[in-house]
Design a protein around this motif. Sequence first.
Motif, mmCIF file in Angstrom:
data_model
loop_
_atom_site.group_PDB
_atom_site.id
_atom_site.type_symbol
_atom_site.label_atom_id
_atom_site.label_comp_id
_atom_site.label_asym_id
_atom_site.label_seq_id
_atom_site.Cartn_x
_atom_site.Cartn_y
_atom_site.Cartn_z
ATOM 1 N N ARG A 194 60.863 14.725 57.797
ATOM 2 C CA ARG A 194 61.197 13.489 58.508
ATOM 3 C C ARG A 194 62.712 13.445 58.614
ATOM 4 O O ARG A 194 63.402 13.261 57.622
ATOM 5 N N CYS A 195 63.222 13.645 59.806
ATOM 6 C CA CYS A 195 64.665 13.766 60.007
ATOM 7 C C CYS A 195 65.200 12.633 60.859
ATOM 8 O O CYS A 195 64.548 12.185 61.811
ATOM 9 N N VAL A 255 64.055 14.176 54.972
ATOM 10 C CA VAL A 255 63.230 14.111 53.777
ATOM 11 C C VAL A 255 62.141 15.158 53.970
ATOM 12 O O VAL A 255 61.414 15.135 54.961
ATOM 13 N N MET A 256 62.058 16.094 53.045
ATOM 14 C CA MET A 256 61.097 17.190 53.117
ATOM 15 C C MET A 256 59.958 16.919 52.143
ATOM 16 O O MET A 256 60.198 16.443 51.036
ATOM 17 N N GLU A 273 55.355 17.902 46.324
ATOM 18 C CA GLU A 273 56.798 17.841 46.056
ATOM 19 C C GLU A 273 57.541 17.255 47.251
ATOM 20 O O GLU A 273 57.142 17.433 48.397
ATOM 21 N N THR A 274 58.638 16.597 46.951
ATOM 22 C CA THR A 274 59.497 16.050 47.995
ATOM 23 C C THR A 274 60.959 16.223 47.584
ATOM 24 O O THR A 274 61.270 16.297 46.393
ATOM 25 N N TRP A 275 61.838 16.304 48.570
ATOM 26 C CA TRP A 275 63.266 16.457 48.313
ATOM 27 C C TRP A 275 64.020 16.106 49.593
ATOM 28 O O TRP A 275 63.429 15.910 50.646
ATOM 29 N N ALA A 276 65.329 16.014 49.486
ATOM 30 C CA ALA A 276 66.178 15.723 50.645
ATOM 31 C C ALA A 276 66.972 16.963 51.004
ATOM 32 O O ALA A 276 67.365 17.745 50.131
ATOM 33 N N SER A 306 68.071 9.813 57.031
ATOM 34 C CA SER A 306 66.791 10.402 57.412
ATOM 35 C C SER A 306 65.992 9.522 58.365
ATOM 36 O O SER A 306 64.948 9.932 58.860
ATOM 37 N N ASN A 307 66.447 8.312 58.609
ATOM 38 C CA ASN A 307 65.799 7.478 59.621
ATOM 39 C C ASN A 307 66.868 6.714 60.379
ATOM 40 O O ASN A 307 68.009 6.635 59.964
#
Length: 191
Positions: A81-82, A98-99, A104-107, A183-184
């Motif tokens: 989400r970019c 935001v990946m 798992e998630t990370w920036a 990211s938004n």
Amino acid sequence: MNVRLLALAGVVVCAVALPLTVASAGQVGDARRAAVRTPGRADAAAPGAGAAAPGADAKDPSTAPTPTPLLLGLGLATAARCGPELASPDGVEAQTCVMTQGAETWARAYYRNATGRALDAVLSFMGPGDRTVQTRCAVGADDEPGTCETPRERVRGVPGAYTAVTEFAARGADGPLLLRSGSNSEVSTGS
């Protein structure tokens, strides 16, 4: 004559598209992945990964997943989400994402610094429960595309609850803010 013109046009398109594709793919190799791993995370492959199933022919290729640096940590199950791509009048270009991959998630921030001087960047990754992780990245003055990432963490709640913001500033304690990228669209602003 038209065939030669089409072939030449194809070569030009590939020459332009390849550097952009490489720049957006991120860093290559396990060294970069090792630098962003969360402490305590199990780095070993799952037991039996890559091993043949009992009774299977040893000549048959394994269908078990194996780790490879060629996948760049991205695969079909990775969502990004970019925010918008932004550029400052000073020459900083950035996009913050935001990946999410599996649980798992990370920036991640993609950037290019055309200011001619080294910069500091702070990537803030905010999640549910007022959790915030910050990563500082040194941005070289070489005008090459680069990335900055936070460590990966387990998704808490829904992936849409996470946001990221990157701030680029001149080096030093009183360096002016040159660009803020989010990211938004609600947090993305050019300075």
